[in-house]
Design a protein around this motif. Structure first.
Motif: not given
Length: 501
Positions: A237, A239, A259, A265, A267, A277-278, A281
């Motif tokens: 991920p 983050r 998820y 959030v 991804y 990637h996010t 959010k």
């Protein structure tokens, strides 16, 4: 020698007094919760009121019998009987029950069921040894003592088994509907040993099946439909600063999503690329999530204003990204347990299907959650048979085990494959011991097509279903099994846009 034996008997007696006193006082201090836990038991639910008071009275009475030397022998026999009963109860719960209730309270509740089982077996051995030694001290016939213990143990086992079968019959008793069993609709072709039972289906494509693993939540596994090999990819991920509880994958080619609904959030990554990637959010909390297309998701969540579950649409890139439809899932009393169900997306026919767990209803919805069909399964349970108790501290718990109608399901090519929990008329109960029954429904034609059995060891409580190409894949324990569909089912496949039901 007699002094040593006497001291051992006294120590065991004091231990049993402490055990039963502690257990009974713990139950009395939280008696409301204890009653609910007994009612949730798949064995004692039909006699919950009697058992909840009876156990307390017997435990305290046994303590009194153990205190005095004149009644200690009776107390030891009573302790032996109770502990054998508790041990057999836990063994049956762990190995044969679909519903595992909470434990009995206090420190014992923190043990967990398997540790509790070991503790109980050790206590049975101690009480048995104390009886033998005490019989020897009192010059009683040890053979008679042994036979009495065997008789008490046999009676205890018989009592628990009778209660279990009575409960099991009440759940699986013959219902007023008749299944139509199809002629060899699936043929088992191959099995693959996954080594562990912590996998789940994350999705599929025409050529591959994707798996996630609850114990390694950032690993996405792909398998070819021939079940020849597994390929594991460690997902990275962008983050990590989220407190995930149960992260899961979902594949909807050419993308996959990571998820956890307890954290708002989502991804997104491309198949073949380990980096995600996010994508969304702080936009929605959810219990279930279905990716519909590149820009939208359907989810279920708890809707606090109405105290019920609700369905919604999330479009992360739009200004008004959230749309809730709290009136879709109807309740009569409880808005959480009554509306519980499983969501599926049929990409070939652009339909969302919501299958209720506790009643004979499944909804067919479009992208905006408009109802395309409000359909019924073949059983007759139109209202959830659920009793919910609200405790004085505001907690809500099942007052007894619910009558579960539908267990698990999957949707593909305009068909719903649904594992039912209910036995129909004229069905052989022995077939239910080592099989799961799958009912097949045509969503487009709004009718029931027929049923078939899938082999399942009786100790396995849950299976999972996934369809790829002309194959049905089933997760059973630590195995994935591939079945090929026969023509009597593939003739009903609708690939592409379906006609409106």
């Amino acid at each position: 020698m007699n002094a040593t034996k006497t001291r051992f008997v006294e120590i065991v007696s004091y231990f049993l007094i402490l055990l039963f006193c502690y257990a009974s006082i713990s139950k009395i201090m939280d008696f409301e919760n204890f009653q609910v836990q007994i009612a949730q038991s798949p064995i004692f639910s039909s006699v919950a009121g009697l058992i909840s008071y009876g156990v307390l009275v017997v435990e305290l009475l046994v303590c009194i019998l153990l205190i005095f030397e004149r009644s200690r022998m009776i107390g030891l026999y009573a302790s032996f009987f109770l502990m054998v009963s508790f041990t057999i109860y836990i063994y049956v719960i762990l190995n044969y029950s679909d519903n595992v209730p909470c434990s009995c309270g206090g420190i014992l509740e923190q043990m967990g069921w398997r540790t509790h089982l070991i503790f109980n077996v050790a206590t049975v051995i101690l009480s048995s040894a104390a009886i033998v030694l005490y019989s020897n001290i009192k010059n009683k016939n040890i053979i008679t003592s042994g036979l009495l213990q065997v008789s008490l143990a046999a009676f205890s086992v018989a009592m628990i088994i009778i209660l279990y079968h009575r409960s099991d019959y009440m759940i699986k008793k013959e219902n007023h509907f008749v299944r139509k069993f199809l002629q060899h609709p699936v043929t088992e072709e191959k099995r693959y040993d996954l080594q562990v039972n912590s996998y789940y289906f994350a999705g599929s494509t025409k050529d591959s099946v994707y798996l996630g693993n609850y114990t390694t939540p950032f690993s996405l596994i792909s398998m070819d439909t021939g079940l020849n090999e597994m390929n594991e990819k460690k997902i990275i991920p962008d983050r990590y600063d989220f407190s995930f509880k149960r992260a899961m994958f979902q594949v909807n080619a050419p993308y996959y999503y990571l998820y956890d609904g307890t954290v708002p959030v989502i991804y997104r990554g491309s198949l073949g690329n380990e980096k995600v990637h996010t994508y969304s959010k702080s936009q929605a909390y959810f219990s279930q999530l279905i990716n519909w297309d590149k820009n939208s998701f359907v989810f279920s969540t708890y809707y606090a204003p109405l105290k019920k579950q609700s369905l919604g649409v999330l479009r992360p890139e739009e200004k008004n990204h959230l749309q809730l439809k709290p009136d879709l899932l109807q309740k009569s009393k409880d808005g959480v347990f009554e509306t519980d169900g499983q969501m599926h997306f049929d990409s070939d026919n652009q339909s969302l299907v919501y299958v209720h767990y506790n009643k004979n209803q499944f909804l067919v919805l479009d992208k905006d959650l408009n109802i395309k069909g409000d359909l019924k399964t073949i059983d007759t349970i139109s209202q959830p048979q659920i009793d919910v108790a609200e405790l004085s501290d505001g907690r809500r718990k099942m007052d007894k085990p619910p009558l579960k109608v539908n267990v698990t399901s999957t949707v593909k090519y305009g068909l719903l494959f649904n594992q039912s929990k209910l036995m129909g008329r004229y069905e052989n109960s022995k077939n239910w011991e080592n099989n799961a029954v799958i009912d097949v429904y045509s969503i487009a034609e709004q009718n029931y097509l027929g049923s078939f059995y899938i082999s399942k060891p009786k100790e396995i409580k849950k299976i999972q279903l996934e369809i790829a190409g002309d194959y049905l894949f089933v997760l059973v324990g630590n195995e994935i099994i591939r079945y090929r569909f026969a023509q009597n089912l593939t003739m009903h496949f609708i690939k592409g846009e379906s006609r409106k039901p």
